[in-house]
Motif scaffolding. Structure first.
Motif, PDB file in Angstrom:
ATOM      1  N   ALA A  51     -39.717 -12.653 -92.741  1.00 33.13           N
ATOM      2  CA  ALA A  51     -38.775 -11.804 -92.063  1.00 33.13           C
ATOM      3  C   ALA A  51     -37.132 -11.905 -92.428  1.00 33.13           C
ATOM      4  O   ALA A  51     -36.297 -11.069 -92.237  1.00 33.13           O
ATOM      5  CB  ALA A  51     -38.699 -11.982 -90.576  1.00 33.13           C
ATOM      6  N   ASN A 196     -39.409   1.032 -84.029  1.00 30.41           N
ATOM      7  CA  ASN A 196     -39.366  -0.657 -83.968  1.00 30.41           C
ATOM      8  C   ASN A 196     -39.537  -1.439 -85.425  1.00 30.41           C
ATOM      9  O   ASN A 196     -39.796  -2.562 -85.194  1.00 30.41           O
ATOM     10  CB  ASN A 196     -40.046  -1.117 -82.854  1.00 30.41           C
ATOM     11  N   GLU A 198     -39.154  -3.739 -88.150  1.00 31.55           N
ATOM     12  CA  GLU A 198     -38.441  -5.156 -88.847  1.00 31.55           C
ATOM     13  C   GLU A 198     -38.626  -5.655 -90.103  1.00 31.55           C
ATOM     14  O   GLU A 198     -39.888  -5.269 -90.229  1.00 31.55           O
ATOM     15  CB  GLU A 198     -38.279  -6.029 -87.576  1.00 31.55           C
ATOM     16  N   LYS A 225     -31.634   1.567 -92.852  1.00 29.08           N
ATOM     17  CA  LYS A 225     -31.533   0.476 -92.031  1.00 29.08           C
ATOM     18  C   LYS A 225     -31.596  -0.885 -92.764  1.00 29.08           C
ATOM     19  O   LYS A 225     -31.467  -1.842 -92.346  1.00 29.08           O
ATOM     20  CB  LYS A 225     -33.140   0.365 -91.175  1.00 29.08           C
TER      21      LYS A 225
END
Length: 241
Positions: A51, A196, A198, A225
């Motif tokens: 991440a 949502n 990510e 994004k």
């Protein structure tokens, strides 16, 4: 049996067909030692990536929908995106040119089994044959080895994990599923690929008309994004860039 014979023509001469499993083992183990020495095999599957890298990975499973690959590849190129195509061995055997084009465009090739079987229900040997045969066929066709295995329908058991580890492969699942094979709706595909979302997400899709239609909008959303679309191996890297 007819399909299996076709594999033999690609991988070994007819005079040594009886030794095919020995050859498969040599090819696979050799590849895992030399090319994928950096890979971390695990007794558990991967559902998400790193991440911290600001990336997402698109996973495109291919057994059908060949006619939609060209527009999807073009869209990926236009957005500077890379992804991992998990190919079925039976599909690759019938679509050599398409497989080669995917690889030549710089996308990653992953293993999706040979005949799209339920790996959770397969014996150890049957799991191994499905995975190793696809590994050997793809290597023979495009000269590249694979160390990623995405179980058909996401079905796997401990036996599958053990076989994958023996073959030097990582079992890949997903964190978001577009379910595009069932719901033929571009808006739904877009919503499921972006809602949502990510960094670290791995998004599953297939080559379908509605997925090809939704893909430009999906990639534009990721770009907006600040998320880069990359292949699975890259998103699994522990290195932060």
């Amino acid at each position: 049996m007819k399909k299996w014979n076709r594999i033999m023509r690609h991988v070994v001469p007819n005079t040594v067909i009886a030794l095919v499993f020995v050859v498969l083992a040599v090819v696979t183990f050799g590849a895992s030692r030399s090319v994928f020495a950096f890979a971390k095999q695990s007794d558990t599957p991967y559902y998400k990536g790193n991440a911290a890298r600001g990336e997402v990975a698109l996973m495109i499973n291919v057994y059908w929908g060949t006619e939609y690959l060209a527009p999807m590849l073009q869209t990926l190129e236009e957005y500077g995106a890379k992804c991992t195509f998990f190919v079925g061995g039976s599909w690759a055997d019938d679509h050599n040119a398409e497989l080669l084009e995917i690889a030549q465009r710089g996308h990653e090739i992953g293993n999706h089994g040979y005949f799209h079987k339920d790996h959770k229900q397969l014996s150890y040997q049957a799991n191994k044959e499905e995975i190793a045969a696809t590994n050997s066929l793809v290597r023979a066709l495009i000269g590249k080895d694979m160390d990623l295995f995405a179980p058909p329908s996401g079905s796997f058991g401990q036996t599958t994990l053990s076989v994958a580890k023996e073959l030097g492969m990582r079992v890949i699942m997903w964190s978001k599923d577009t379910i595009d094979w069932r719901d033929k709706d571009a808006d739904l595909v877009y919503s499921r690929a972006t809602k949502n979302v990510e960094a670290g997400d791995m998004i599953l899709m297939h080559p379908t008309a509605h997925t090809a239609q939704a893909l430009p909008k999906i990639l534009a959303y990721y770009k907006e994004k600040g998320l880069r679309a990359v292949c699975v191996t890259q998103i699994l890297s522990e290195t932060t860039i």
